[in-house]
Design an enzyme around this catalytic site. Structure first.
Site, short mmCIF file in Angstrom:
data_model
loop_
_atom_site.label_atom_id
_atom_site.label_comp_id
_atom_site.label_asym_id
_atom_site.label_seq_id
_atom_site.Cartn_x
_atom_site.Cartn_y
_atom_site.Cartn_z
N ARG A 113 1.02 -1.62 0.00
CA ARG A 113 0.00 0.47 -0.01
C ARG A 113 1.22 1.54 -0.04
NH1 ARG A 113 -2.25 0.02 6.13
NH2 ARG A 113 0.05 -0.12 7.41
N ASN A 151 -5.44 6.78 4.10
CA ASN A 151 -5.33 5.91 5.57
C ASN A 151 -3.74 6.35 5.92
OD1 ASN A 151 -6.00 3.92 7.26
ND2 ASN A 151 -4.14 2.75 6.89
N GLU A 152 -3.85 6.95 6.92
CA GLU A 152 -2.28 7.48 7.94
C GLU A 152 -1.36 8.34 6.30
OE1 GLU A 152 -1.35 3.98 9.43
OE2 GLU A 152 -1.66 4.43 11.47
N GLU A 308 -7.65 3.94 16.29
CA GLU A 308 -7.17 2.67 16.40
C GLU A 308 -6.22 2.73 17.57
OE1 GLU A 308 -4.69 1.73 12.55
OE2 GLU A 308 -6.26 2.56 11.20
N TRP A 316 4.52 -5.35 14.00
CA TRP A 316 5.18 -4.94 13.24
C TRP A 316 7.30 -4.49 13.57
CZ3 TRP A 316 5.04 -0.31 16.05
CH2 TRP A 316 4.04 0.30 16.24
N GLU A 356 -0.16 -9.14 7.84
CA GLU A 356 -0.71 -8.77 9.28
C GLU A 356 -1.76 -9.54 9.97
OE1 GLU A 356 -2.49 -4.87 8.44
OE2 GLU A 356 -1.01 -3.36 8.97
N LYS A 357 -0.66 -10.92 9.27
CA LYS A 357 -1.83 -12.08 10.08
C LYS A 357 -1.69 -11.97 11.64
CE LYS A 357 0.37 -14.66 7.12
NZ LYS A 357 1.21 -12.97 6.28
N HIS A 359 -1.14 -9.43 13.03
CA HIS A 359 -1.79 -8.55 14.46
C HIS A 359 -3.14 -9.10 15.54
CE1 HIS A 359 -2.96 -4.06 15.19
NE2 HIS A 359 -2.06 -3.61 14.78
C1 GAL Z 1 -2.00 1.35 11.54
C2 GAL Z 1 -2.68 1.28 9.51
C3 GAL Z 1 -3.70 -0.11 9.33
C4 GAL Z 1 -2.86 -1.18 10.29
C5 GAL Z 1 -2.04 -1.07 11.63
C6 GAL Z 1 -0.99 -2.39 12.39
O1 GAL Z 1 -0.90 2.47 10.48
O2 GAL Z 1 -3.41 2.17 9.58
O3 GAL Z 1 -3.70 -0.20 8.40
O4 GAL Z 1 -2.21 -1.37 9.35
O5 GAL Z 1 -1.31 0.05 11.63
O6 GAL Z 1 -0.61 -2.20 13.28
#
Ligand code: GAL
Length: 665
Positions: A113, A151-152, A308, A316, A356-357, A359
């Site tokens: 992305r 987004n961000e 969020e 990450w 992101e699995k 997360h």
């Molecule tokens: C944010 C993002 C989300 C997701 C999340 C994971 O920065 O907006 O889409 O990636 O991190 O922590």
């Protein structure tokens, strides 16, 4: 007038919902679980561009139609996202000129992305088209509560160095300076004979053999913020053609250094923020509190939205720690205490695919028979009980100066010490204040400072003349000021203020600094007391030769390169006082004592005798007591009704180990 609140009642609770990753029978289970947890808002469609526009100009909204209808039937509102942070794979292939180029000149790849140039006209046209199609279709949908643009912004593509960006940068410079002589003067290009003959000669600050012009670098950062804001405005205005609902985008305060959120704040109807706990820290909840206070301040004190955060581990960090029992609840309620009117997570249901699995989510891979799910349901109940806090404000007697431009400038190359880091000092002072149970606002140095008894400037390396005068006036008018070393050094072009350091603050502080003496790694210096306050403080990172020019010494260096010279000074000026600290004290090595001394001097009232692991915040008529320790704590002077536990408090409240008590007067 679009704006707040976005929901008819209560606090918003939910998360990013990505049903496109699941078969439809799972959607029905999703809405059943949402109802069970009291979820009332989900962020939808953030990464849907390639799904709703599978081929250029061909739209397929059938899936989104069904999902929105299903949510509406379950009484769940949508925070509908424009999908423009993740352009479709066809876009990249069709418009290669839109690809993101990094400082080293590498064209960054797809399969990810944020892989686009914010100045690309092709991106502008394509994103405007998809947003118009989306807004036209859903503007009147009854499930819709608000719009979530993109987004961000600036997370992974803050700066693009492609030829299109270079051209846009030159146009931006022409606009800012008018003629190239003004640019040369601002950047001080006589240095190394780098004088530009025309705007055409200016290149973005790509990797160079050595030391780039710092004015060039700062202006490129400013330009990049404007490039992203322009993207946002384009989408917001497109939405406005169809809908009056509030429009926001999710910020990343304070963890997205390239975005100047003071500038961004004016663009959104409601400030929304994403915050992830840095679980590698010793006390990550203090950084969380700082993020929340800074977000509220960016929002101008108005309620904001936590868009969020995570129920548990992220994916990450170097080591992704699950939250400990009670930690998610404490985290969420700390954001609410500090002004959030929502508690949203990334994400509703854990992904099986992609990056992101691992997360965490509200519905983890383990499903509803899990501690996370039970905690999510319990949190929903807490938030319903807290409905009355919606809209209430937090007030503060103390402000901490935060300026993104100073953050950028301080961390350019070739500073006197590699240990000079913007957040290092801000966080040290924030921690000392947090441990003193003082709630702070953050301010831009040119903000109205009249509401504050004390203004703290831990890292104001870059400080223009006008903001410096603002601090000066604050002191003259009876306010108090606490400044840490290496502040007031340069102006907005990174040019040193004339005369001895700290040029912009010399008068208000009543000191002149002759020479910097940065310390070696791990080297420390000791402070001796020549007044009240800590008698055995230890400094790191910095020492310097301070000459008194109106101020008096409060502490001196007992050893090190400046032994016998002032280390902490105080200047009584007008009706106020200005304090200066010329080394890096930490909360436990003297800063806490010094901050307490300055708070007392400034008349900032706060509770005494409480453990420094107790977080105490007042929001409107709600008092939040968040216990980060493993032992219960009893707080005296608490009277009112317990919002979460239904208890009647008459004089004192005991907060269980790791627990939260909220008392309404
Ligand atoms: C944010 C993002 C989300 C997701 C999340 C994971 O920065 O907006 O889409 O990636 O991190 O922590």
């Amino acid at each position: 007038m679009p704006g707040y609140p976005v929901l008819p009642e209560g606090l918003a609770y939910g998360g990013d919902y990505n049903p496109e990753q699941w078969p439809e029978e799972v959607w029905r289970e999703d809405v059943r679980l949402m109802r069970e947890a009291g979820v009332n808002l989900v962020t939808l469609g953030v990464f849907n561009w390639g799904l709703i526009e599978p081929r250029e100009g061909e739209y397929d909204f059938s899936r989104l139609d069904r999902i929105l209808d299903l949510l509406h039937s379950a009484g769940v509102y949508a925070d509908l996202a424009t999908p423009t942070s993740s352009p479709p794979t066809w876009f990249r292939r069709r418009y290669p000129g839109s690809r993101l180029v990094d400082r080293e000149g590498r064209v960054l790849g797809g399969g990810s992305r944020h892989s686009f140039c914010p100045s690309s006209p092709d991106y502008a046209a394509a994103s405007e088209r998809v947003v118009a199609a989306l807004a036209a279709r859903y503007a009147g949908h009854p499930a819709l509560a608000m719009w979530h643009v993109h987004n961000e912004y600036g997370w992974a593509n803050a700066h693009c160095y492609c030829p299109t960006s270079a051209e846009a940068f030159r146009a931006w410079l022409r606009d800012r300076y008018g003629d190239v002589g003004a640019l040369n003067a601002a950047w001080g290009t006589t240095f190394w004979g780098l004088t530009y003959g025309s705007f055409e000669e200016v290149e973005p600050p790509v990797v160079a053999p050595v030391g780039l012009l710092t004015g060039l670098q700062l202006d490129f950062m400013r330009f990049s913020v404007d490039a992203h804001i322009a993207c946002f405005r384009r989408e917001r205005e497109t939405i406005r053609r169809f809908s009056d609902l509030p429009v926001t985008t999710n910020f990343m305060i304070p963890n997205c250094k390239p975005m100047d959120y003071w500038r961004w704040a004016a663009e959104v109807d409601v400030v929304a923020n994403d915050h992830y706990l840095d679980s590698g820290r010793a006390d990550p909840h203090i950084e969380l509190a700082m993020a929340a206070d800074l977000t509220r301040s960016v929002a101008g004190g108005r309620p904001w939205m936590l868009m969020e955060h995570s129920t548990g581990a992220v994916n990450w960090q170097p080591r992704n720690l699950a939250k400990r029992p009670g930690e998610m609840r404490r985290n969420t309620l700390a954001h609410v205490a500090r002004g959030s009117d929502s508690a949203m997570f990334f994400q509703w249901r854990a992904s099986r695919y992609g990056a992101e699995k691992f997360h965490s989510a509200m519905v983890p891979h383990a499903g509803a028979d899990s501690q996370i799910w039970r905690d999510v349901v319990a949190l929903g109940a807490d938030l319903r009980r807290l409905a009355g806090v919606r809209g209430a404000r937090v007030t503060a007697d103390v402000a901490v100066v935060w300026d993104w431009e100073s953050y950028w400038a301080l961390e350019l190359e070739w500073r006197p010490s590699a240990d000079l880091r913007f957040r290092e000092r801000v966080e040290a002072y924030y921690e000392a204040l947090w441990r003193e149970h003082v709630t702070v606002d953050f301010v831009h140095p040119s903000a109205d400072l009249s509401p504050y008894r004390l203004v703290v400037a831990p890292s104001s390396y870059l400080l223009g003349e006008a903001p410096a005068k603002n601090l000066h006036r604050h002191v003259e008018a009876g306010g108090h000021l606490l400044v840490s070393y290496f502040s007031g050094i340069v102006d907005e072009n990174d040019t040193i203020h004339p005369g001895p350091y700290p040029g912009a603050l010399r008068e208000v502080l009543g000191v002149a600094v002759e020479e910097f003496h940065p310390l070696r790694e791990h080297e420390t210096v000791t402070l001796s007391s020549s007044g009240t306050g800590p008698s055995s403080a230890t400094g790191r990172i910095w020492s310097e030769r301070v000459r008194l020019a109106g101020a008096r010494a409060v502490h001196e260096f007992a050893d090190g390169p400046d032994a016998g010279h002032p280390a902490v000074t105080r200047h009584d000026l007008g009706a106020g006082s200005a304090w200066y600290v010329s080394t890096a004290l930490d909360a436990e090595s003297g800063l806490r004592g010094l901050v307490a001394e300055v708070l007392d001097h400034a008349g900032v009232s706060r509770p005494h005798g409480l453990p420094d692991t107790l977080e105490l915040v007042r929001r409107g008529d709600h008092l939040f007591l968040i216990n980060h320790a493993d032992a219960p704590v009893t707080v005296d002077g608490v009277t009112g009704s317990g919002v979460l536990d239904g208890a009647a408090y008459d004089g004192s409240a005991t907060v269980p180990a790791g627990g939260v008590v909220v008392v309404r007067r």
